[in-house]
Design an enzyme around this catalytic site. Structure first.
Site, short mmCIF file in Angstrom:
data_model
loop_
_atom_site.label_atom_id
_atom_site.label_comp_id
_atom_site.label_asym_id
_atom_site.label_seq_id
_atom_site.Cartn_x
_atom_site.Cartn_y
_atom_site.Cartn_z
N ARG A 103 0.79 -1.24 0.00
CA ARG A 103 0.00 0.00 0.00
C ARG A 103 0.82 1.29 0.00
O ARG A 103 0.25 2.37 0.06
CB ARG A 103 -0.99 0.05 1.18
CG ARG A 103 -2.06 -1.02 1.12
CD ARG A 103 -3.25 -0.66 1.99
NE ARG A 103 -2.89 -0.50 3.39
CZ ARG A 103 -3.77 -0.24 4.35
NH1 ARG A 103 -5.05 -0.09 4.06
NH2 ARG A 103 -3.38 -0.11 5.61
N ASP A 104 2.15 1.19 -0.08
CA ASP A 104 2.94 2.42 -0.17
C ASP A 104 4.19 2.18 -1.02
O ASP A 104 5.30 2.55 -0.63
CB ASP A 104 3.33 2.89 1.24
CG ASP A 104 3.77 4.36 1.26
OD1 ASP A 104 3.47 5.09 0.29
OD2 ASP A 104 4.41 4.78 2.24
N ILE A 105 3.98 1.55 -2.18
CA ILE A 105 5.10 1.28 -3.08
C ILE A 105 5.47 2.57 -3.79
O ILE A 105 4.66 3.17 -4.50
CB ILE A 105 4.72 0.20 -4.11
CG1 ILE A 105 4.25 -1.07 -3.39
CG2 ILE A 105 5.91 -0.11 -5.01
CD1 ILE A 105 3.62 -2.09 -4.34
N ASN A 109 10.71 4.03 -1.02
CA ASN A 109 10.58 2.84 -0.18
C ASN A 109 11.22 1.61 -0.81
O ASN A 109 10.94 0.49 -0.42
CB ASN A 109 9.11 2.56 0.12
CG ASN A 109 8.53 3.55 1.11
OD1 ASN A 109 9.27 4.24 1.81
ND2 ASN A 109 7.21 3.63 1.18
N SER A 140 0.88 7.11 -0.65
CA SER A 140 1.40 8.35 -1.21
C SER A 140 0.62 8.68 -2.48
O SER A 140 0.52 7.85 -3.39
CB SER A 140 2.90 8.19 -1.54
OG SER A 140 3.62 7.87 -0.37
#
Length: 335
Positions: A103-105, A109, A140
């Site tokens: 959920r935050d690729i 990261n 993001s």
């Protein structure tokens, strides 16, 4: 759960003492920083197109073929990008097999080593075990799917976390190939995304990507998440793409079809003036000096230095995470 995978940053040990207010987490050391810096600052995966030279034996503006040396170097870089991207896909595919959805690729990261040849997925702070989530706006904004934001005009009660990860992977792919994002946010109030929603081939007009890559991206950027490809399908598709960026010939064909080129035979030994690049680098306001090497109008998508400057009024391009102000905004956004 996931750190045993070779492309997920390894968690070695946790020190948690009842007498110490801090918890110490020992992770794998990745000396080359994150993928964002590798793409934008080091320009590790960037290769400018070979100068566009018109074939003087033709009147339609057709370019001469790219040199064998350039084609060879382009193949090497494409193979590097595919290798790096396959590592990212492998890590996400493994996480999904465990029922973990990141959920935050985003490039920040993904950590790097071996001069950007090896990458590691990191920062599972927003990861979930839920296959469907009602936590809209999680992650993001540059990399979120439309269903995780405004639903692209549809009323949704939940969204697929796996499909949301696939959308983020599509943005990562464009970042690796073009060093920019296609749009600021995948919402209908974003002009660029709205054009894409109307025409799935719109990316061919604004990015220097090949048609083969565009075909893959259309499967990734399906507005209907149920029709979006899986990570495994994306992994298989990208391996079969012969070239990631458009050749000069493909660019010429594209512009010819859009009616943006006029037939004209250059005079022998005369210098052909350079067409002013619609997407010119905002760092310079001067027009290029005349040269026998030129680019067709609207074709030389700016590969110039300091990609972090992109997003400051470049044609249809919205600010991207490579723009420092937007990066600061994004990092400071409440979770």
């Amino acid at each position: 759960m996931a750190s045993s995978h070779p492309n997920v940053v390894t968690l070695h040990r946790v020190f948690d003492s009842p007498t110490d207010p801090y918890v110490y987490i020992v992770l794998e050391y990745c000396p080359d920083g994150d993928l964002f810096s590798m793409v934008i600052d080091s320009e590790r995966y960037l290769m400018p197109p070979e100068p566009y030279v018109q074939d003087r034996s033709r009147t339609d503006g057709c370019p001469v073929p790219e040199s064998p040396e350039y084609v060879e170097e382009r193949v090497k870089l494409d193979n590097l990008i595919k290798t790096v991207y396959d590592q990212i896909l492998s890590a996400i595919e493994y996480c999904h097999s465990l029922g973990l959805y990141h959920r935050d690729i985003k490039p920040e990261n993904i950590l790097c080593s071996a001069d950007g040849q090896r990458v590691y997925l990191a920062d599972f702070g927003l990861a979930t075990g839920e296959r469907y989530s009602t936590d809209f706006g999680c992650g993001s904004s540059f990399y979120m799917s439309p269903e995780c934001q405004d639903g692209a005009g549809r009323r949704l009660t939940q969204y697929s976390t796996a499909a949301n990860d696939v959308w983020s992977l599509g943005i990562i792919l464009i970042t690796l190939v073009c060093a920019r994002n296609p749009w600021k946010e995948a919402v209908l109030t974003d002009d660029t995304f709205r054009e894409y929603a109307k025409n799935p081939d719109f990316l061919l007009d604004i990015l220097p990507i090949s048609r083969a890559l565009n075909d893959v991206l259309k499967r990734v950027f399906c507005i209907d998440e149920e029709k979006r490809c899986t990570v495994s399908e994306l992994r298989a598709s990208i391996r079969g793409v012969p070239r990631l960026t458009a050749s000069n010939y493909e660019t010429w064909e594209r512009l010819l079809q859009r009616g943006l080129l006029k037939a004209s035979r250059p005079k022998e030994h005369a210098q052909v003036p350079v067409e002013k690049n619609t997407f010119s680098n905002p760092d310079t306001n001067s027009s290029p000096s005349p040269s026998p090497v030129h680019s067709p109008p609207n074709a030389s998508w700016d590969y110039g230095p300091k990609q972090g400057k992109f997003g400051q009024g470049l044609g249809p391009f919205a600010p991207t995470s490579s723009d420092d102000s937007w990066r600061i905004l994004e990092k400071g956004r409440p979770r």
